[in-house]
Design a protein around this motif. Structure first.
Motif, PDB file in Angstrom:
ATOM      1  N   TYR A 196      26.344  12.892  54.046  1.00 12.59           N
ATOM      2  CA  TYR A 196      26.670  10.976  54.214  1.00 12.59           C
ATOM      3  C   TYR A 196      27.386  10.084  53.462  1.00 12.59           C
ATOM      4  N   HIS A 197      26.918  10.559  51.945  1.00 13.08           N
ATOM      5  CA  HIS A 197      27.824   9.814  51.670  1.00 13.08           C
ATOM      6  C   HIS A 197      28.820  10.556  50.699  1.00 13.08           C
ATOM      7  N   ARG A 198      29.348  11.701  51.558  1.00 11.36           N
ATOM      8  CA  ARG A 198      30.853  12.522  50.035  1.00 11.36           C
ATOM      9  C   ARG A 198      31.749  11.270  51.013  1.00 11.36           C
ATOM     10  N   PRO A 199      32.561  10.867  51.901  1.00 11.78           N
ATOM     11  CA  PRO A 199      33.254  10.213  52.051  1.00 11.78           C
ATOM     12  C   PRO A 199      33.391   9.386  51.573  1.00 11.78           C
ATOM     13  N   VAL A 200      32.682   9.058  50.468  1.00 16.17           N
ATOM     14  CA  VAL A 200      32.912   8.134  49.557  1.00 16.17           C
ATOM     15  C   VAL A 200      33.480   8.923  48.071  1.00 16.17           C
ATOM     16  N   ALA A 201      33.175   9.926  48.493  1.00 22.56           N
ATOM     17  CA  ALA A 201      33.709  10.775  47.130  1.00 22.56           C
ATOM     18  C   ALA A 201      34.946  11.256  47.725  1.00 22.56           C
ATOM     19  N   SER A 202      35.261  11.677  48.585  1.00 26.04           N
ATOM     20  CA  SER A 202      36.610  12.464  48.798  1.00 26.04           C
ATOM     21  C   SER A 202      37.573  11.580  49.812  1.00 26.04           C
ATOM     22  N   TRP A 203      38.849  12.119  49.763  1.00 22.33           N
ATOM     23  CA  TRP A 203      39.609  11.173  50.215  1.00 22.33           C
ATOM     24  C   TRP A 203      40.505  12.373  51.278  1.00 22.33           C
ATOM     25  N   PRO A 204      40.116  12.723  52.421  1.00 24.19           N
ATOM     26  CA  PRO A 204      41.339  13.477  53.087  1.00 24.19           C
ATOM     27  C   PRO A 204      42.485  12.856  53.213  1.00 24.19           C
ATOM     28  N   GLY A 205      43.680  13.579  53.804  1.00 22.77           N
ATOM     29  CA  GLY A 205      45.220  13.147  53.866  1.00 22.77           C
ATOM     30  C   GLY A 205      45.216  12.100  54.805  1.00 22.77           C
ATOM     31  N   ASP A 206      44.318  12.517  56.105  1.00 26.35           N
ATOM     32  CA  ASP A 206      44.247  11.867  57.610  1.00 26.35           C
ATOM     33  C   ASP A 206      43.781   9.311  57.323  1.00 26.35           C
ATOM     34  N   VAL A 207      43.217   9.472  55.887  1.00 21.26           N
ATOM     35  CA  VAL A 207      41.881   8.744  55.847  1.00 21.26           C
ATOM     36  C   VAL A 207      43.686   7.476  54.876  1.00 21.26           C
ATOM     37  N   ALA A 208      43.301   5.990  55.460  1.00 19.02           N
ATOM     38  CA  ALA A 208      44.011   4.750  54.766  1.00 19.02           C
ATOM     39  C   ALA A 208      44.135   5.231  53.494  1.00 19.02           C
ATOM     40  N   LEU A 209      44.879   5.335  51.919  1.00 19.81           N
ATOM     41  CA  LEU A 209      43.918   4.788  50.888  1.00 19.81           C
ATOM     42  C   LEU A 209      43.722   3.556  50.626  1.00 19.81           C
ATOM     43  N   VAL A 210      44.433   2.393  51.254  1.00 20.79           N
ATOM     44  CA  VAL A 210      43.491   1.224  50.801  1.00 20.79           C
ATOM     45  C   VAL A 210      42.040   1.116  51.099  1.00 20.79           C
ATOM     46  N   PRO A 211      41.933   1.156  52.075  1.00 25.18           N
ATOM     47  CA  PRO A 211      40.539   0.520  52.924  1.00 25.18           C
ATOM     48  C   PRO A 211      39.602   1.817  52.026  1.00 25.18           C
ATOM     49  N   HIS A 212      39.827   3.153  51.714  1.00 23.07           N
ATOM     50  CA  HIS A 212      39.081   3.670  51.022  1.00 23.07           C
ATOM     51  C   HIS A 212      39.425   3.842  49.693  1.00 23.07           C
ATOM     52  N   LEU A 213      40.016   2.476  48.565  1.00 25.61           N
ATOM     53  CA  LEU A 213      39.598   2.648  47.843  1.00 25.61           C
ATOM     54  C   LEU A 213      38.722   1.670  47.382  1.00 25.61           C
ATOM     55  N   LEU A 214      39.055   0.747  48.711  1.00 28.17           N
ATOM     56  CA  LEU A 214      37.435  -0.555  48.369  1.00 28.17           C
ATOM     57  C   LEU A 214      36.728  -0.199  49.171  1.00 28.17           C
ATOM     58  N   GLY A 215      35.900   0.500  49.430  1.00 27.84           N
ATOM     59  CA  GLY A 215      35.344   1.405  49.878  1.00 27.84           C
ATOM     60  C   GLY A 215      34.370   1.982  48.248  1.00 27.84           C
ATOM     61  N   VAL A 216      35.566   3.032  47.640  1.00 24.55           N
ATOM     62  CA  VAL A 216      34.668   3.113  46.790  1.00 24.55           C
ATOM     63  C   VAL A 216      34.533   2.436  45.552  1.00 24.55           C
ATOM     64  N   LEU A 217      35.310   1.305  45.347  1.00 25.28           N
ATOM     65  CA  LEU A 217      34.823   0.019  44.136  1.00 25.28           C
ATOM     66  C   LEU A 217      33.722  -0.456  44.587  1.00 25.28           C
ATOM     67  N   ARG A 218      33.435  -1.051  45.915  1.00 24.79           N
ATOM     68  CA  ARG A 218      32.156  -1.518  46.733  1.00 24.79           C
ATOM     69  C   ARG A 218      31.396  -0.507  46.092  1.00 24.79           C
ATOM     70  N   GLU A 219      31.360   1.010  46.257  1.00 22.24           N
ATOM     71  CA  GLU A 219      30.087   1.798  45.880  1.00 22.24           C
ATOM     72  C   GLU A 219      29.093   1.330  44.300  1.00 22.24           C
ATOM     73  N   GLY A 220      30.976   2.288  43.332  1.00 16.71           N
ATOM     74  CA  GLY A 220      30.730   2.690  42.572  1.00 16.71           C
ATOM     75  C   GLY A 220      29.565   3.189  42.168  1.00 16.71           C
ATOM     76  N   ALA A 221      29.165   3.833  40.735  1.00 19.74           N
ATOM     77  CA  ALA A 221      28.206   4.259  40.142  1.00 19.74           C
ATOM     78  C   ALA A 221      27.993   6.014  40.686  1.00 19.74           C
ATOM     79  N   LEU A 222      29.502   6.469  40.903  1.00 18.18           N
ATOM     80  CA  LEU A 222      29.754   7.771  41.169  1.00 18.18           C
ATOM     81  C   LEU A 222      29.485   8.788  40.052  1.00 18.18           C
ATOM     82  N   GLU A 223      28.171  10.459  40.465  1.00 20.51           N
ATOM     83  CA  GLU A 223      28.798  10.714  39.059  1.00 20.51           C
ATOM     84  C   GLU A 223      29.114  11.850  39.597  1.00 20.51           C
ATOM     85  N   VAL A 224      30.325  12.111  38.582  1.00 23.95           N
ATOM     86  CA  VAL A 224      31.054  13.937  38.950  1.00 23.95           C
ATOM     87  C   VAL A 224      30.996  14.952  37.636  1.00 23.95           C
ATOM     88  N   ASP A 225      30.829  15.982  38.202  1.00 22.66           N
ATOM     89  CA  ASP A 225      30.802  17.229  36.789  1.00 22.66           C
ATOM     90  C   ASP A 225      31.998  17.481  37.030  1.00 22.66           C
TER      91      ASP A 225
END
Length: 265
Positions: A196-225
């Motif tokens: 469900y939250h995978r679109p916050v982490a991933s950025w497929p090439g057909d998704v506009a950069l700015v909306p995706h960036l804003l979505g990441v900034l709204r969520e925050g608190a991502l863990e990455v290995d």
């Protein structure tokens, strides 16, 4: 309201940190000082904290040189993630150079831009990458050639390993070391990340950069290995396609283990 406030705070912090470090980086670039390689790591580390990226590292960057780091690719955030844990330079698509803000930052970090749509220039670009390798820099290659959805690793393009082949004649012992590195976004707000939250982490090439960036900034608190694998010696006898498949298999295995939560401590 809270999400909007968070975006404003992150944007302000970005400007303060970037403008504070910019004169130093420009001076280091002009002077050819080694600080130009180390300062981007500080910037990435600070920005990861500001955005809310918690990076957990497994293994370590190899000390062997020349070193080509080969990684899977999920999002623009991968640049910050890898840049925060090691002094590296990136091989980027030529289009990135033209992006607002991101392209400017990539140039400041001395990224090598490769335009595969212009075959006549590939030789020059490959030569630049091999020169960086021979100069002792750790160069990052995203071998999928595009971004994935974060749930899988896409097939690697063996042609992108050409820089390693080009560097062989002048490399010590005629060997370039290739280190597989796996990136996996595994948690959000302290909980395991599901599809469900995978679109916050991933950025497929057909998704506009700015909306995706804003979505990441709204969520925050991502863990990455980030999983550093064992290096592979690449020499004149090595088969480029077999090497690409071998590295791909190692990274695919590490990503799967990270998403399952079964990575060794």
């Amino acid at each position: 309201m809270i999400a909007t406030l968070r975006i404003v705070v992150v944007a302000a912090a970005f400007l303060i940190v970037t403008l504070s470090l910019l004169p130093v980086q420009l001076a280091a670039l002009a002077a050819g000082h080694s600080l130009m390689r180390r300062l981007p790591r500080l910037w990435h580390r600070i920005m990861c904290r500001i955005i809310g990226l918690k990076v957990v590292v497994h293994g370590r960057l190899s000390a062997e040189r020349p070193l080509l780091i080969v990684s899977n690719h999920i999002s623009w955030k991968d640049i910050m993630v890898l840049g925060s844990v090691a002094d590296v330079v990136f091989i980027a698509k030529f289009e990135v150079r033209q992006w607002p803000v991101f392209g400017w930052l990539a140039r400041l970090q001395r990224s090598v831009f490769v335009d595969r749509a212009r075959p006549r220039e590939v030789g020059v670009q490959t030569s630049e990458v091999s020169e960086r390798l021979l100069a002792g820099e750790a160069v990052v290659l995203f071998a999928e050639g595009t971004t994935s959805d974060g749930n899988r690793v896409m097939p690697f393009k063996s042609s992108l390993f050409g820089a390693a082949s080009a560097a062989l004649p002048r490399a010590p012992d005629n060997t370039v070391h290739i280190q597989p590195v796996a990136i996996a976004y595994t948690g959000i707000h302290g909980l395991p990340m599901g599809r469900y939250h995978r679109p916050v982490a991933s950025w497929p090439g057909d998704v506009a950069l700015v909306p995706h960036l804003l979505g990441v900034l709204r969520e925050g608190a991502l863990e990455v290995d980030v999983v550093f694998g064992e290096t592979i010696a690449f020499d004149a006898a090595a088969d480029r396609k077999k090497t690409a498949r071998h590295v791909e298999a190692q990274i695919r295995s590490a990503v799967a283990a990270a998403l399952r939560g079964t990575l060794p401590d």
